[in-house]
Design a protein around this motif. Structure first.
Motif, PDB file in Angstrom:
ATOM      1  N   TYR A 167      54.092  27.774   4.127  1.00  0.00           N
ATOM      2  CA  TYR A 167      54.844  26.535   4.303  1.00  0.00           C
ATOM      3  C   TYR A 167      54.049  25.343   3.786  1.00  0.00           C
TER       4      TYR A 167
ATOM      5  N   ILE B 130      59.240  26.496   1.772  1.00  0.00           N
ATOM      6  CA  ILE B 130      59.995  26.058   2.940  1.00  0.00           C
ATOM      7  C   ILE B 130      60.710  27.221   3.629  1.00  0.00           C
TER       8      ILE B 130
ATOM      9  N   LEU C 136      59.871  28.919   7.137  1.00  0.00           N
ATOM     10  CA  LEU C 136      60.244  28.422   8.467  1.00  0.00           C
ATOM     11  C   LEU C 136      61.175  29.390   9.193  1.00  0.00           C
TER      12      LEU C 136
END
Length: 285
Positions: free
Chosen positions: A241, A246, A249
């Protein structure tokens, strides 16, 4: 030495041998009895003779003795860990105050480790730089780390300067390759490496985070060590991350959901606090 005679007695009784049989011609039943009760000591020659009489090697005795006394350290370590996970500063302070009553070197080292745990719960409670130096100097002075040094290092990671942390982390990693060590020792080293990774992630030192992530990846942790594998996965996802992936997550969410499913609520709280320090928590939640 604490419990030395008790361990000796446990061996003698397991062999169904009398005091007289163990003593032989080199000692007396009464002397062995006093030794078992901690009233007196045996010289090296007599002690080895007694072990020989029981067909017990010094290696076997030492392992049993370490296991016997390791119980107290497990309880101590567990209590500190539980109080930290609960964020219970008052309980940690009570343990700290008890350590501060002693002038022994070990008590001083323990007290510094506890101060660091308190600092991790409340960053306003700074640890004195001289304490950090004292603890670091001790760790650098020990050539062959045992359980205690691993415990001490593990509990002081987040207060050590990055260079010190990197060098000591390399040393403890190398110990996995050059020593015949127990599975318990290996597991403690794996936990230490995970804490090092998370510390460097908090400091936004991604290069060193990756360095220690690769160390664990090359170790090939067995599936039976689920805790290690879960938190290795967690650390790697946080790293991914931080470098811009992304999508990691959603994978982090799965880990937290699983930990909640198995009722590890204090661990979940610690993870969320860690993510908050990394400024990930808002996106995560």
């Amino acid at each position: 030495m604490k419990n030395f005679g008790e361990v000796f007695k446990s061996f003698r009784e397991s062999k169904n041998m009398s005091l007289r049989e163990v003593a032989g011609d080199d000692s007396s039943a009464s002397q062995i009895s006093r030794f078992e009760r901690g009233k007196t000591a045996l010289n090296a020659e007599t002690f080895y003779h007694c072990l020989h009489a029981m067909n017990i090697s010094m290696y076997e005795f030492e392992n049993k003795y370490n296991e016997y006394n390791h119980i107290d350290s497990i309880i101590y370590d567990t209590k500190i860990s539980d109080d930290y996970l609960e964020g219970n500063i008052s309980k940690l302070t009570a343990i700290l105050n008890n350590e501060l009553k002693s002038d022994e070197k070990t008590a001083k080292l323990n007290s510094i480790a506890i101060k660091i745990r308190i600092y991790m719960c409340d960053n306003s409670k700074k640890v004195h730089e001289k304490d950090i130096e004292y603890l670091s100097d001790y760790l650098f002075s020990v050539d062959d780390w045992g359980r205690y040094e691993i415990w001490l290092f593990s509990n002081s990671i987040f207060a050590l300067p990055s260079k010190t942390l990197e060098v000591l982390g390399e040393e403890v990693t190398n110990s996995l390759h050059f020593h015949k060590i127990s599975e318990d020792y290996k597991r403690k080293v794996h936990i230490v490496l995970l804490r090092i990774i998370n510390c460097f992630l908090e400091r936004n030192n991604l290069d060193l985070s990756l360095k220690f992530i690769n160390y664990i990846e090359n170790i090939n942790v067995p599936e039976s060590e689920m805790y290690i594998r879960i938190f290795y996965k967690y650390s790697k996802l946080v790293y991914l991350y931080r470098i811009g992936e992304i999508s990691s997550l959603s994978e982090l969410t799965k880990i937290v959901d699983f930990l909640e499913f198995i009722d590890c609520f204090n661990t979940v709280k610690t993870i969320k606090n860690h993510l908050d320090k990394l400024q990930i928590c808002n996106e995560f939640l």
